[in-house]
Motif scaffolding. Sequence first.
Motif, PDB file in Angstrom:
ATOM      1  N   ARG A 112       5.673  -1.435   7.912  1.00 38.36           N
ATOM      2  CA  ARG A 112       4.799  -2.602   7.920  1.00 38.36           C
ATOM      3  C   ARG A 112       4.090  -2.754   9.260  1.00 38.36           C
ATOM      4  NH1 ARG A 112       5.193  -6.669   4.282  1.00 38.36           N
ATOM      5  NH2 ARG A 112       4.829  -8.210   5.920  1.00 38.36           N
ATOM      6  N   GLU A 113       4.836  -2.546  10.332  1.00 39.54           N
ATOM      7  CA  GLU A 113       4.248  -2.674  11.669  1.00 39.54           C
ATOM      8  C   GLU A 113       3.167  -1.623  11.900  1.00 39.54           C
ATOM      9  OE1 GLU A 113       5.632  -2.447  16.374  1.00 39.54           O
ATOM     10  OE2 GLU A 113       7.133  -2.387  14.781  1.00 39.54           O
ATOM     11  N   LEU A 114       3.460  -0.383  11.539  1.00 38.67           N
ATOM     12  CA  LEU A 114       2.501   0.697  11.763  1.00 38.67           C
ATOM     13  C   LEU A 114       1.286   0.560  10.858  1.00 38.67           C
ATOM     14  CD1 LEU A 114       4.985   3.686  12.134  1.00 38.67           C
ATOM     15  CD2 LEU A 114       3.712   2.527  13.951  1.00 38.67           C
ATOM     16  N   TYR A 115       1.509   0.080   9.649  1.00 39.72           N
ATOM     17  CA  TYR A 115       0.373  -0.140   8.754  1.00 39.72           C
ATOM     18  C   TYR A 115      -0.562  -1.198   9.337  1.00 39.72           C
ATOM     19  CZ  TYR A 115      -2.442  -1.195   4.668  1.00 39.72           C
ATOM     20  OH  TYR A 115      -3.508  -1.390   3.823  1.00 39.72           O
ATOM     21  N   SER A 116       0.010  -2.264   9.867  1.00 40.65           N
ATOM     22  CA  SER A 116      -0.817  -3.340  10.416  1.00 40.65           C
ATOM     23  C   SER A 116      -1.643  -2.850  11.600  1.00 40.65           C
ATOM     24  CB  SER A 116       0.067  -4.518  10.847  1.00 40.65           C
ATOM     25  OG  SER A 116       0.871  -4.179  11.963  1.00 40.65           O
ATOM     26  N   GLN A 117      -1.127  -1.853  12.316  1.00 38.94           N
ATOM     27  CA  GLN A 117      -1.838  -1.296  13.471  1.00 38.94           C
ATOM     28  C   GLN A 117      -2.830  -0.205  13.083  1.00 38.94           C
ATOM     29  OE1 GLN A 117       1.384   0.152  15.872  1.00 38.94           O
ATOM     30  NE2 GLN A 117       2.137  -1.896  16.386  1.00 38.94           N
TER      31      GLN A 117
ATOM     32  N   PHE B 167      -8.579  11.560   1.029  1.00 37.11           N
ATOM     33  CA  PHE B 167      -9.222  10.593   0.137  1.00 37.11           C
ATOM     34  C   PHE B 167      -8.686   9.170   0.213  1.00 37.11           C
ATOM     35  CE2 PHE B 167     -10.026  14.721  -1.946  1.00 37.11           C
ATOM     36  CZ  PHE B 167     -11.416  14.663  -1.966  1.00 37.11           C
ATOM     37  N   ASP B 168      -7.530   8.962   0.826  1.00 38.52           N
ATOM     38  CA  ASP B 168      -7.022   7.599   0.935  1.00 38.52           C
ATOM     39  C   ASP B 168      -7.802   6.844   2.016  1.00 38.52           C
ATOM     40  OD1 ASP B 168      -5.153   5.403   2.007  1.00 38.52           O
ATOM     41  OD2 ASP B 168      -4.133   6.045   0.189  1.00 38.52           O
ATOM     42  N   ARG B 169      -8.165   5.614   1.724  1.00 35.05           N
ATOM     43  CA  ARG B 169      -8.988   4.828   2.650  1.00 35.05           C
ATOM     44  C   ARG B 169      -8.296   4.613   3.995  1.00 35.05           C
ATOM     45  NH1 ARG B 169     -13.427   2.649   0.213  1.00 35.05           N
ATOM     46  NH2 ARG B 169     -13.430   2.598  -2.066  1.00 35.05           N
ATOM     47  N   PHE B 170      -6.975   4.604   4.006  1.00 39.97           N
ATOM     48  CA  PHE B 170      -6.243   4.398   5.256  1.00 39.97           C
ATOM     49  C   PHE B 170      -6.568   5.488   6.274  1.00 39.97           C
ATOM     50  CE2 PHE B 170      -2.548   4.962   8.029  1.00 39.97           C
ATOM     51  CZ  PHE B 170      -2.319   3.658   8.456  1.00 39.97           C
ATOM     52  N   TYR B 171      -6.853   6.714   5.776  1.00 39.20           N
ATOM     53  CA  TYR B 171      -7.059   7.845   6.678  1.00 39.20           C
ATOM     54  C   TYR B 171      -8.530   8.144   6.951  1.00 39.20           C
ATOM     55  CZ  TYR B 171      -2.122   8.777   6.044  1.00 39.20           C
ATOM     56  OH  TYR B 171      -0.759   8.661   6.040  1.00 39.20           O
TER      57      TYR B 171
ATOM     58  N   ARG C 143      -4.645  -4.493   9.816  1.00 40.30           N
ATOM     59  CA  ARG C 143      -4.444  -4.548   8.372  1.00 40.30           C
ATOM     60  C   ARG C 143      -3.270  -5.455   8.047  1.00 40.30           C
ATOM     61  NH1 ARG C 143      -6.863   0.250   6.031  1.00 40.30           N
ATOM     62  NH2 ARG C 143      -7.687   1.621   7.645  1.00 40.30           N
ATOM     63  N   ASP C 144      -3.321  -6.048   6.878  1.00 39.77           N
ATOM     64  CA  ASP C 144      -2.262  -6.930   6.416  1.00 39.77           C
ATOM     65  C   ASP C 144      -1.303  -6.133   5.532  1.00 39.77           C
ATOM     66  OD1 ASP C 144      -0.603  -8.829   5.378  1.00 39.77           O
ATOM     67  OD2 ASP C 144      -2.186 -10.131   4.597  1.00 39.77           O
ATOM     68  N   PRO C 145      -0.063  -5.902   5.993  1.00 39.66           N
ATOM     69  CA  PRO C 145       0.872  -5.103   5.183  1.00 39.66           C
ATOM     70  C   PRO C 145       1.217  -5.749   3.848  1.00 39.66           C
ATOM     71  CG  PRO C 145       1.981  -6.096   7.072  1.00 39.66           C
ATOM     72  CD  PRO C 145       0.512  -6.305   7.278  1.00 39.66           C
ATOM     73  N   ASP C 146       1.060  -7.080   3.755  1.00 41.51           N
ATOM     74  CA  ASP C 146       1.330  -7.744   2.482  1.00 41.51           C
ATOM     75  C   ASP C 146       0.317  -7.346   1.418  1.00 41.51           C
ATOM     76  OD1 ASP C 146       3.581  -9.119   3.374  1.00 41.51           O
ATOM     77  OD2 ASP C 146       2.379 -10.780   4.159  1.00 41.51           O
TER      78      ASP C 146
ATOM     79  N   SER D  67      -0.842  -4.213   1.278  1.00 44.71           N
ATOM     80  CA  SER D  67      -0.703  -2.765   1.122  1.00 44.71           C
ATOM     81  C   SER D  67       0.086  -2.433  -0.135  1.00 44.71           C
ATOM     82  CB  SER D  67       0.011  -2.161   2.340  1.00 44.71           C
ATOM     83  OG  SER D  67       0.479  -0.858   2.064  1.00 44.71           O
ATOM     84  N   GLN D  68      -0.545  -1.697  -1.030  1.00 41.98           N
ATOM     85  CA  GLN D  68       0.134  -1.268  -2.245  1.00 41.98           C
ATOM     86  C   GLN D  68       1.369  -0.448  -1.916  1.00 41.98           C
ATOM     87  OE1 GLN D  68      -2.285   0.496  -5.496  1.00 41.98           O
ATOM     88  NE2 GLN D  68      -0.981   2.284  -5.294  1.00 41.98           N
ATOM     89  N   SER D  69       1.246   0.451  -0.950  1.00 41.19           N
ATOM     90  CA  SER D  69       2.363   1.325  -0.600  1.00 41.19           C
ATOM     91  C   SER D  69       3.525   0.539  -0.009  1.00 41.19           C
ATOM     92  CB  SER D  69       1.890   2.395   0.387  1.00 41.19           C
ATOM     93  OG  SER D  69       2.926   3.317   0.650  1.00 41.19           O
ATOM     94  N   CYS D  70       3.238  -0.391   0.900  1.00 40.50           N
ATOM     95  CA  CYS D  70       4.308  -1.185   1.508  1.00 40.50           C
ATOM     96  C   CYS D  70       5.037  -2.013   0.457  1.00 40.50           C
ATOM     97  CB  CYS D  70       3.744  -2.097   2.593  1.00 40.50           C
ATOM     98  SG  CYS D  70       3.193  -1.248   4.105  1.00 40.50           S
ATOM     99  N   ARG D  71       4.288  -2.617  -0.439  1.00 41.96           N
ATOM    100  CA  ARG D  71       4.910  -3.438  -1.487  1.00 41.96           C
ATOM    101  C   ARG D  71       5.774  -2.578  -2.405  1.00 41.96           C
ATOM    102  NH1 ARG D  71      -0.384  -5.349  -2.158  1.00 41.96           N
ATOM    103  NH2 ARG D  71      -0.449  -4.377  -4.227  1.00 41.96           N
TER     104      ARG D  71
END
Length: 226
Positions: free
Chosen positions: A114-119, A163-167, A178-181, A183-187
Amino acid sequence: MPRTSAEERAHREIIKLILSQKYAPGDRLVEAELAQEMGLSRTPVRNALRKLIAEGLLENQDNKGCVIPKITPSDMESVFSIRTLLEGRAAAAAAKLATDADIDQLKKLLATERELYSQGSMEPYTEINQQIHLGIGTLSRNDYLERFIRQAFWRAELYIFFFDRFYIRPGGTEPPLRDPDKSQSCREHARLVQAIASRDSNLAESVMKEHIQSTYQTITRRVFSF
């Protein structure tokens, strides 16, 4: 630098180059050029390339080196399909066999994710995602299942990297917060760990399969939008 450390560094750096999209599917990776760029001897680079071939992220090219595999809709369907089967079985086994300490470790990985996704931190986030998926493979206590999951995981990562938008970072822009809440993957990872912690094998298998398939569907929509 110990050989194992040099090989690990080469392994990470090659993945980083692919993540940064310096190389594209179909491009050849030259051992000597990589060694020079990384400031390493050719031996650890050669061993790292061999490992990446064994893991499925790279392919041999007529014994003349290795290439990033070309990606196709049929290959994508095949690799995500086999991931669904393999990782579903691993999740079911993990629900039966994981210790309390194993589950605590998975929960720690979720918090870090979650932390890394938000960053928007690509490389560390990729490492954590790997640890979650391959870690569940390890918890199956089945060496063959773990090995095949690793191969399918890394081949599937090619589609996610490209192809993933994150990359995707147009023009090398800085990652947005980014808001991890959201994130489909985090959830889905949180649901997965909860299912394993509940010791419900059927639920864990179902959640894992849904997760892999939802990732496939998301990437498919992205591929066809190009």
